[in-house]
Design a protein around this motif. Structure first.
Motif, PDB file in Angstrom:
ATOM      1  N   MET A  68      -8.712  13.720  -5.790  1.00  0.00           N
ATOM      2  CA  MET A  68      -7.992  15.221  -5.167  1.00  0.00           C
ATOM      3  C   MET A  68      -6.196  14.337  -4.875  1.00  0.00           C
ATOM      4  N   PHE A  97      -2.239  15.309  -2.886  1.00  0.00           N
ATOM      5  CA  PHE A  97      -1.886  15.747  -1.848  1.00  0.00           C
ATOM      6  C   PHE A  97      -1.077  16.102  -2.207  1.00  0.00           C
ATOM      7  N   HIS A 108       1.158  14.839   0.016  1.00  0.00           N
ATOM      8  CA  HIS A 108       2.406  13.879   0.788  1.00  0.00           C
ATOM      9  C   HIS A 108       2.283  12.427  -0.157  1.00  0.00           C
ATOM     10  N   ASN A 133      -0.251  10.481  -0.201  1.00  0.00           N
ATOM     11  CA  ASN A 133      -0.565   9.959   1.187  1.00  0.00           C
ATOM     12  C   ASN A 133      -1.499   8.200  -0.279  1.00  0.00           C
ATOM     13  N   LEU A 134       0.064   7.848  -0.918  1.00  0.00           N
ATOM     14  CA  LEU A 134      -0.548   6.865  -1.503  1.00  0.00           C
ATOM     15  C   LEU A 134      -0.672   5.189  -1.081  1.00  0.00           C
ATOM     16  N   PHE A 135      -1.373   4.558  -1.327  1.00  0.00           N
ATOM     17  CA  PHE A 135      -1.267   3.454  -0.318  1.00  0.00           C
ATOM     18  C   PHE A 135      -0.155   2.366   0.034  1.00  0.00           C
ATOM     19  N   GLY A 136       0.920   2.773   0.480  1.00  0.00           N
ATOM     20  CA  GLY A 136       2.103   1.494   0.635  1.00  0.00           C
ATOM     21  C   GLY A 136       2.347   0.550   0.281  1.00  0.00           C
ATOM     22  N   SER A 171       6.904   2.906  -2.516  1.00  0.00           N
ATOM     23  CA  SER A 171       8.433   3.048  -2.119  1.00  0.00           C
ATOM     24  C   SER A 171       9.565   3.456  -2.469  1.00  0.00           C
ATOM     25  N   LEU A 219       9.410   4.437  -5.748  1.00  0.00           N
ATOM     26  CA  LEU A 219       9.548   5.676  -6.904  1.00  0.00           C
ATOM     27  C   LEU A 219       9.681   7.240  -6.172  1.00  0.00           C
ATOM     28  N   LYS A 243       5.310   9.616  -7.808  1.00  0.00           N
ATOM     29  CA  LYS A 243       4.623   9.315  -6.709  1.00  0.00           C
ATOM     30  C   LYS A 243       3.437  10.503  -6.939  1.00  0.00           C
ATOM     31  N   GLY A 250      -3.951  10.766   6.635  1.00  0.00           N
ATOM     32  CA  GLY A 250      -3.676  11.344   5.468  1.00  0.00           C
ATOM     33  C   GLY A 250      -4.149   9.724   4.407  1.00  0.00           C
ATOM     34  N   LEU A 251      -3.743   8.449   5.095  1.00  0.00           N
ATOM     35  CA  LEU A 251      -4.698   7.817   3.576  1.00  0.00           C
ATOM     36  C   LEU A 251      -6.014   7.477   3.743  1.00  0.00           C
ATOM     37  N   ALA A 309      -7.316  10.353   2.452  1.00  0.00           N
ATOM     38  CA  ALA A 309      -7.459   9.686   0.535  1.00  0.00           C
ATOM     39  C   ALA A 309      -8.910   9.070   0.613  1.00  0.00           C
ATOM     40  N   GLU A 350      -2.325  -1.546   5.551  1.00  0.00           N
ATOM     41  CA  GLU A 350      -1.246  -1.056   5.660  1.00  0.00           C
ATOM     42  C   GLU A 350      -0.762  -1.314   7.205  1.00  0.00           C
ATOM     43  N   HIS A 354       6.136  -2.782   2.267  1.00  0.00           N
ATOM     44  CA  HIS A 354       6.604  -3.257   0.677  1.00  0.00           C
ATOM     45  C   HIS A 354       7.167  -1.294   1.365  1.00  0.00           C
ATOM     46  N   THR A 355       7.322  -0.714   2.653  1.00  0.00           N
ATOM     47  CA  THR A 355       7.155   0.284   2.475  1.00  0.00           C
ATOM     48  C   THR A 355       9.481   0.434   1.855  1.00  0.00           C
ATOM     49  N   ARG A 383      13.781   2.788   2.725  1.00  0.00           N
ATOM     50  CA  ARG A 383      13.116   4.397   2.588  1.00  0.00           C
ATOM     51  C   ARG A 383      12.470   4.512   3.320  1.00  0.00           C
ATOM     52  N   SER A 384      11.762   5.690   3.446  1.00  0.00           N
ATOM     53  CA  SER A 384      11.462   6.024   4.269  1.00  0.00           C
ATOM     54  C   SER A 384       9.942   6.297   3.051  1.00  0.00           C
ATOM     55  N   SER A 385       8.365   6.359   3.634  1.00  0.00           N
ATOM     56  CA  SER A 385       7.126   6.466   2.308  1.00  0.00           C
ATOM     57  C   SER A 385       7.471   7.742   1.870  1.00  0.00           C
ATOM     58  N   ARG A 386       7.998   8.482   2.973  1.00  0.00           N
ATOM     59  CA  ARG A 386       7.850  10.252   2.061  1.00  0.00           C
ATOM     60  C   ARG A 386       8.985  10.381   1.621  1.00  0.00           C
TER      61      ARG A 386
END
Lengths: 330, 223
Positions: free
Chosen positions: A86, A88, A90, A92-95, A139, A141, A146, B118-119, B122, B141, B216-217, B220-223
């Motif tokens: 799946m 997504f 957004h 939903n990668l593990f940061g 973060s 990328l 991503k 969301g994590l 996933a 996380e 590690h974020t 910048r925001s991770s989104r």
């Protein structure tokens, strides 16, 4: 490969029942790319989340690769989910994990040996063109990168089915094209069946073989993209080709709307009319769209010539199996 | 200023460090599972157990609402049972731990709840076990936030440990009260405050440094 039978999903929110899906039946054949098109709030998200039971349908059954998901016990469902990738909106990668560790995650879940994981991660990162980013964190990328990591992660355990939850909605048009291209490649090279949901007609036109149109929780239409687009009466056609605006000028001939698809889109029809019937066609409005490897178009033309010649020309077009509608006179 | 001051401060600092660090380790060991339980047993959680969640939540609230000074006296029987005495530095660790576990539990809960749903989704979609989701997704996380929260709890423990001096726990609080306040020794009072200030700063700085190391974020925001 994926089959929904009579699936309904009802939420109870503050005492009131809200139906997100009503009696949805859907089949996606193996190797196909199937798009579910709908506005936000139509129930697309609920639908795709039922395909791996992130949401449990209130009624109906869902089977993937021949397995009735609702009949599985939790352990068997976990195993089944490992075969359903799946991606997504957004990502939903593990940061907290590197790109390589993100891709390795589902392989660890599946209990693969360390060496096999390392090789598979390398292979996948090269497939999505991110070999040089293995040790980067998400973060660092871009959005497109991503999503490529998301795709690599989803494909890691070699799933036969990939679910895409608005995977390109957060991306710019350029990046969307490249991600869609990647999904198309994956479908063709690896034979992965794709179920994707989107609100973007462009996504459907670009990569989908078949499509379902979802409106307020109901499937209003389902079929091959090219076949549906060839008929002006379908919802998909109307979504792709918005109705022509009412004319502000008087027609300069007999005004007809032509829908060109398949064979017809590949022939110089207007020239034929001029040569064979002495009928000139004035292009009033229209668009030709690329759909997968073919083209579909809808043109509004004024046919100019003697009344006889125009009638003969129209008869010829009908004979050719072209869909044409005469604009209302007046 | 007399030559006694450095010795007094040294002993008291040692006692404070001993109380705080032993308590911190125990609080961490108990608070982490407590926080995890508070999150996973909640409605919509990974391991939904509403009844258990309510019981834990209530216990935590009770623990959080009893003033430390009262808690310390109230659990004297427990302290005697565990360490055999109710007086002294080791005895003071018991009320410190009891008081800080609910606090730590809430801090951990808060941190874990900040993890993007969301994590978790996933991870579920990839067929993860609950154990893996907790240890490989939720905790990693939330790590920067957990570390900051832990620093906060340790700083609170330093504060509590000063109060524990009142029941003969020793430490900097005790020294400040007995010498600084009762004997009007301003130099001792100031010395205690300076050492406490340095300790608090040190913990905060260490917490921040570790947290940003695990974060590690990026800017910048991770989104």
């Amino acid at each position: 490969m994926i089959a929904f039978r009579g699936v309904s999903k009802v939420y109870t929110a503050s005492g009131r029942e809200v139906a997100a899906l009503r009696n949805v039946s859907l089949r996606v054949e193996a190797g196909e790319i199937h798009g579910v098109l709908g506005q936000s709030g139509a129930g697309k998200s609920t639908l795709i989340r039922c395909a791996n039971l992130l949401e449990r349908p209130t009624e109906g059954s869902v089977s993937v690769d021949g397995q009735d998901l609702l009949a599985l016990n939790p352990e068997a469902l976990r195993k089944a989910r490992q075969g359903i990738g799946m991606i997504f909106q957004h990502f939903n990668l593990f940061g907290s994990k590197t790109v390589a560790a993100n891709v390795a995650y589902p392989l660890e879940v599946a209990g693969a040996p360390r060496e096999a994981i390392r090789e598979r991660v390398e292979e996948l990162l090269s497939l999505v063109g991110l070999s040089d980013k293995a040790q980067a964190y998400p973060s660092q990328l871009s959005g497109g990168q991503k999503q490529r990591v998301g795709i690599a992660r989803a494909l890691a355990p070699r799933p036969r089915v990939l679910l895409s939850d608005e995977a390109t909605s957060a991306l710019d048009p350029e990046t969307t094209r490249s991600v869609l291209g990647l999904l198309r490649d994956i479908n063709q090279k690896l034979g992965v069946t794709l179920l994707l949901i989107t609100h973007q007609m462009d996504v459907v036109k670009a990569i989908c073989d078949s499509v379902s149109v979802l409106e307020r929780g109901r499937l209003v239409e389902q079929g091959k993209v090219t076949e549906l687009l060839a008929h002006p009466s379908t919802r998909l056609h109307q979504l792709c080709f918005p109705a022509f605006a009412p004319p502000t000028d008087a027609p300069s001939g007999r005004r007809v709307a032509l829908t060109l698809a398949g064979e017809h889109a590949r022939r110089p029809l207007l020239g034929t009319l001029a040569r064979q019937f002495d009928v000139d066609a004035l292009l009033v409005e229209g668009a030709m769209e690329r759909v997968g490897n073919t083209r579909v178009g809808r043109l509004l033309v004024d046919l100019q010539g003697s009344a006889d010649a125009v009638s003969q020309a129209l008869a010829y077009l009908r004979e050719q199996g072209l869909t044409l509608e005469e604009a209302a006179h007046g | 200023m007399d030559s006694q001051l450095p010795r007094l401060l040294g002993v008291a600092t040692g006692e404070t460090l001993y109380m705080t660090s032993v308590a911190a380790v125990l609080v961490l060991l108990a608070g982490l599972p407590l926080g995890v339980l508070l999150v996973v047993t909640d409605r919509g959680g990974l391991w939904e157990r509403p009844a258990l969640n309510r019981v834990l939540g209530t216990l935590v609230n009770v623990g959080r609402s009893v003033p430390f000074i009262i808690l310390m006296v109230a659990i004297v029987p427990l302290t005697r049972l565990l360490v055999g005495t109710t007086i002294g530095t080791t005895a003071a660790i018991v009320p410190l731990v009891v008081a800080a576990i609910p606090f730590m539990g809430r801090v951990v809960e808060q941190s874990l709840r900040e993890v993007d749903a969301g994590l978790v989704e996933a991870a579920i979609a990839m067929g993860s076990t609950h154990r893996r989701i907790v240890f490989q997704v939720l905790i990693p996380e939330a790590l920067p936030s957990l570390v900051r929260g832990t620093a906060l709890v340790i700083i609170s423990l330093l504060g509590y440990s000063a109060m524990a001096g009142a029941v003969g726990g020793g430490g900097l609080g005790d020294l400040a009260v007995k010498y600084g306040y009762m004997r009007f020794r301003t130099d001792v009072m100031l010395g205690c405050l300076v050492v406490l200030l340095v300790l608090v700063q040190l913990v905060q700085w260490l917490g921040d440094a570790l947290a940003s190391r695990f974060d590690h974020t990026g800017a910048r925001s991770s989104r």
